[in-house]
Design a protein around this motif. Structure first.
Motif, PDB file in Angstrom:
ATOM      1  N   ARG A 103       0.749  -5.164  -7.483  1.00 51.35           N
ATOM      2  CA  ARG A 103       0.046  -4.173  -6.674  1.00 51.35           C
ATOM      3  C   ARG A 103      -0.610  -3.164  -7.605  1.00 51.35           C
ATOM      4  O   ARG A 103      -0.081  -2.836  -8.674  1.00 51.35           O
ATOM      5  N   CYS A 104      -1.758  -2.643  -7.186  1.00 56.00           N
ATOM      6  CA  CYS A 104      -2.508  -1.700  -8.020  1.00 56.00           C
ATOM      7  C   CYS A 104      -2.849  -0.465  -7.220  1.00 56.00           C
ATOM      8  O   CYS A 104      -3.468  -0.546  -6.148  1.00 56.00           O
ATOM      9  N   GLU A 105      -2.438   0.678  -7.740  1.00 57.63           N
ATOM     10  CA  GLU A 105      -2.739   1.980  -7.136  1.00 57.63           C
ATOM     11  C   GLU A 105      -3.647   2.739  -8.101  1.00 57.63           C
ATOM     12  O   GLU A 105      -3.244   3.065  -9.225  1.00 57.63           O
ATOM     13  N   LEU A 106      -4.884   3.007  -7.681  1.00 59.76           N
ATOM     14  CA  LEU A 106      -5.836   3.722  -8.520  1.00 59.76           C
ATOM     15  C   LEU A 106      -5.979   5.161  -8.031  1.00 59.76           C
ATOM     16  O   LEU A 106      -6.399   5.399  -6.890  1.00 59.76           O
ATOM     17  N   VAL A 107      -5.622   6.093  -8.897  1.00 58.91           N
ATOM     18  CA  VAL A 107      -5.729   7.519  -8.592  1.00 58.91           C
ATOM     19  C   VAL A 107      -7.008   8.012  -9.252  1.00 58.91           C
ATOM     20  O   VAL A 107      -7.075   8.166 -10.482  1.00 58.91           O
ATOM     21  N   LEU A 108      -8.030   8.246  -8.457  1.00 56.47           N
ATOM     22  CA  LEU A 108      -9.367   8.549  -8.962  1.00 56.47           C
ATOM     23  C   LEU A 108      -9.704  10.021  -8.736  1.00 56.47           C
ATOM     24  O   LEU A 108      -9.538  10.547  -7.636  1.00 56.47           O
ATOM     25  N   THR A 109     -10.202  10.659  -9.797  1.00 59.26           N
ATOM     26  CA  THR A 109     -10.545  12.076  -9.734  1.00 59.26           C
ATOM     27  C   THR A 109     -12.053  12.251  -9.729  1.00 59.26           C
ATOM     28  O   THR A 109     -12.760  11.608 -10.527  1.00 59.26           O
ATOM     29  N   ARG A 110     -12.541  13.102  -8.870  1.00 64.36           N
ATOM     30  CA  ARG A 110     -13.982  13.404  -8.811  1.00 64.36           C
ATOM     31  C   ARG A 110     -14.333  14.312  -9.989  1.00 64.36           C
ATOM     32  O   ARG A 110     -14.550  15.516  -9.834  1.00 64.36           O
TER      33      ARG A 110
END
Length: 325
Positions: A103-110
């Motif tokens: 499983r892949c959780e991507l925490v993306l910041t603007r």
């Protein structure tokens, strides 16, 4: 720096004791580029790390071969990692996780002052979703850290931005060894490479003695390269490299990370129209802009194409205009 240098005193780092899972297609090509070289008045070889492997390729695959192998060995079933909205590392982590059943959780910041359909939904973002990753959009670094902490579990592993851990750097120690074998007796003056989170340049520095021009895509590259090189040195049990063969070039940063300049777009056109090679406006475009501005007549340069091409579609409005110039 002397007019010609070789990797005659190259460090030999034994990587055979580390877990590694195959994700890329190695060796990647080392292209001779006669028309680009003629345009620049120098010999330019392009190391095509944008080609081969899962997820449309890119430099992060070399790092993920080591970091994900370690995660699997530790019994992980979930990978958490960070990046900007159009992160290449996130896209390739998602693709590699799909290949490996994680499983892949991507925490993306603007973190880039951009918005709109193309940037927020296209390019790497669309591919992240296609590969089955879950995306968590955050407005600040603090929010991203909190989100990642909430997602963490006993069976998850969290990777740093860009995959630039000590283990991740080993991917470019291996790449330096690969490049040395491809060059054989050919003499080169320097390697030109984009520098973001620092792991790629740190690996090249640890794995070889050829001078490296590290082209910053955002401020703080020197510190990042030194830190990640130190982490990698600890992993392989060698002394901290002096990095006296690495020169940090901040000339292409412009207004900041993810903001291309006119020189970046000009470099994209030059590579495309002389060799049919597509660069991206965030990393390789800035490295190419610095190469064009600083190339010395008659020198021989290896340009590391670290990938990132899908991100160009996040800049579609500008791409349409700039491609037509």
């Amino acid at each position: 720096m002397a007019a010609r240098t070789t990797q005659r005193q190259t460090r030999r780092v034994d990587l055979s004791t580390f877990h590694r899972v195959p994700l890329g297609t190695w060796p990647t090509p080392l292209d001779t580029c006669p028309r680009l070289s003629a345009a620049l008045g120098a010999t330019v070889l392009v190391k095509r790390d944008d080609l081969g492997g899962v997820g449309l390729g890119g430099n992060k695959l070399r790092k993920l071969e080591f970091t994900l192998a370690a995660a699997l060995a530790a019994g992980a079933d979930t990978i958490i990692t960070f990046g900007g909205v159009q992160t290449n590392h996130g896209r390739l982590t998602a693709a590699a996780c799909a290949r490996l059943g994680l499983r892949c959780e991507l925490v993306l910041t603007r973190s880039v002052p951009r918005s709109g359909f193309a940037y927020d939904r296209s390019g790497n973002v669309a591919l992240d979703r296609l590969f089955g990753a879950r995306l968590h959009l955050c407005d600040t670094d603090d929010e991203a850290r909190y989100t990642a902490g909430a997602l963490a579990s006993a069976t998850s592993v969290t990777l740093p931005v860009g995959g630039s851990s000590g283990l991740g750097v080993l991917g470019y120690v291996a790449a330096a060894q690969e490049l040395r074998e491809q060059l054989g007796d050919q003499r080169v003056d320097r390697i030109v490479c984009a520098a973001g989170s620092g792991g790629t340049v740190a690996g090249l520095a640890l794995g070889g003695e050829t001078p490296v021009t590290a082209v910053s895509v955002s401020p703080g590259s020197q510190e990042k390269i030194e830190r990640t090189a130190g982490l990698a040195a600890e992993e392989v049990g060698v002394d901290q490299p002096k990095l006296d063969h690495v020169t940090v070039d901040e000339s292409a940063i412009g207004e900041g990370y993810g903001v291309p300049t006119d020189e970046v777009w000009a470099a994209l056109r030059l590579f495309a129209r002389t060799e049919g090679i597509v660069l991206d406006p965030v990393y390789t475009g800035k490295a190419a802009a610095a190469l064009v501005a600083g190339v010395r007549p008659g020198e021989t340069v290896v340009f590391m194409h670290t990938g990132g091409v899908p991100a160009v579609y996040g800049y579609a409005p500008e791409l349409v205009v700039e491609a037509g110039r």
